[in-house]
Design an enzyme around this catalytic site. Structure first.
Site, PDB file in Angstrom:
ATOM      1  N   ASP A 117       0.857  -1.180   0.000  1.00 31.21           N
ATOM      2  CA  ASP A 117       0.000   0.000   0.000  1.00 31.21           C
ATOM      3  C   ASP A 117       0.893   1.230   0.000  1.00 31.21           C
ATOM      4  O   ASP A 117       2.001   1.203   0.547  1.00 31.21           O
ATOM      5  CB  ASP A 117      -0.902   0.016   1.234  1.00 31.21           C
ATOM      6  CG  ASP A 117      -1.991  -1.046   1.191  1.00 31.21           C
ATOM      7  OD1 ASP A 117      -2.417  -1.410   0.083  1.00 31.21           O
ATOM      8  OD2 ASP A 117      -2.418  -1.493   2.267  1.00 31.21           O
ATOM      9  N   ASP A 133      -6.982  -1.531  -4.493  1.00 34.51           N
ATOM     10  CA  ASP A 133      -8.024  -1.217  -3.508  1.00 34.51           C
ATOM     11  C   ASP A 133      -9.025  -0.224  -4.089  1.00 34.51           C
ATOM     12  O   ASP A 133     -10.232  -0.350  -3.874  1.00 34.51           O
ATOM     13  CB  ASP A 133      -7.414  -0.620  -2.236  1.00 34.51           C
ATOM     14  CG  ASP A 133      -6.487  -1.578  -1.507  1.00 34.51           C
ATOM     15  OD1 ASP A 133      -6.619  -2.802  -1.692  1.00 34.51           O
ATOM     16  OD2 ASP A 133      -5.621  -1.098  -0.753  1.00 34.51           O
TER      17      ASP A 133
END
Length: 158
Positions: A117, A133
């Protein structure tokens, strides 16, 4: 007609997965030193994080469960799409976007055991996330909007 739709959906899935992979490789290359890079000052910065769980790092340590569930769901969704079970183009593309995000994060889980991330909103206390995401979230919002519109359309007819 269906063949053209399937080809464009496959191209879209490959494009989103490739964009996700490229941005994660860049994050891995340039952000692992622990220094965040402002993108839009006061709004978004790039900051490397490893997510071993699902959203908000829930259920960390269940790597192979996530791999199995994601692989099964993505496979089932692709079969649903490419066997012409989905009548609505809106729902079709929404599911395709969700699948692309699932595949993007599935690749990370298989290769590394965690998801990379790197997009961090700084104007609000929120989780760090990635392109995959975003795809899952936007695809799900679009699919829910379609289902609600379809539900209201059916109620009006009755």
């Amino acid at each position: 007609m269906h063949r053209k739709k399937h080809i464009w959906c496959a191209v879209m899935i490959v494009f989103i997965v490739a964009l996700d992979r490229i941005t994660k490789l860049l994050a891995n290359r340039f952000l692992t030193d622990g220094n965040a890079i402002p993108f839009i000052k006061g709004v978004i910065q790039f900051n490397y994080a490893r997510n071993e769980g699902m959203a908000f790092s829930l259920f960390s340590g269940a790597r192979w469960v996530f791999v199995a569930v994601t692989a099964i769901v993505c496979t089932a969704a692709l079969l649903y799409l490419f066997k012409n079970r989905c009548d609505s183009l809106w729902a079709y593309w929404s599911i395709g976007v969700i699948v692309s995000g699932g595949i993007g994060n599935l690749i990370d889980r298989i290769l590394y055991g965690y998801v990379i991330d790197f997009i961090e909103p700084v104007f609000v206390d929120f989780a760090i996330f990635n392109i995959a995401d975003c795809a899952v979230t936007l695809g799900a919002v679009s699919l829910i909007a379609y289902l609600l519109c379809d539900l209201f359309k059916k109620e009006k007819k009755e």
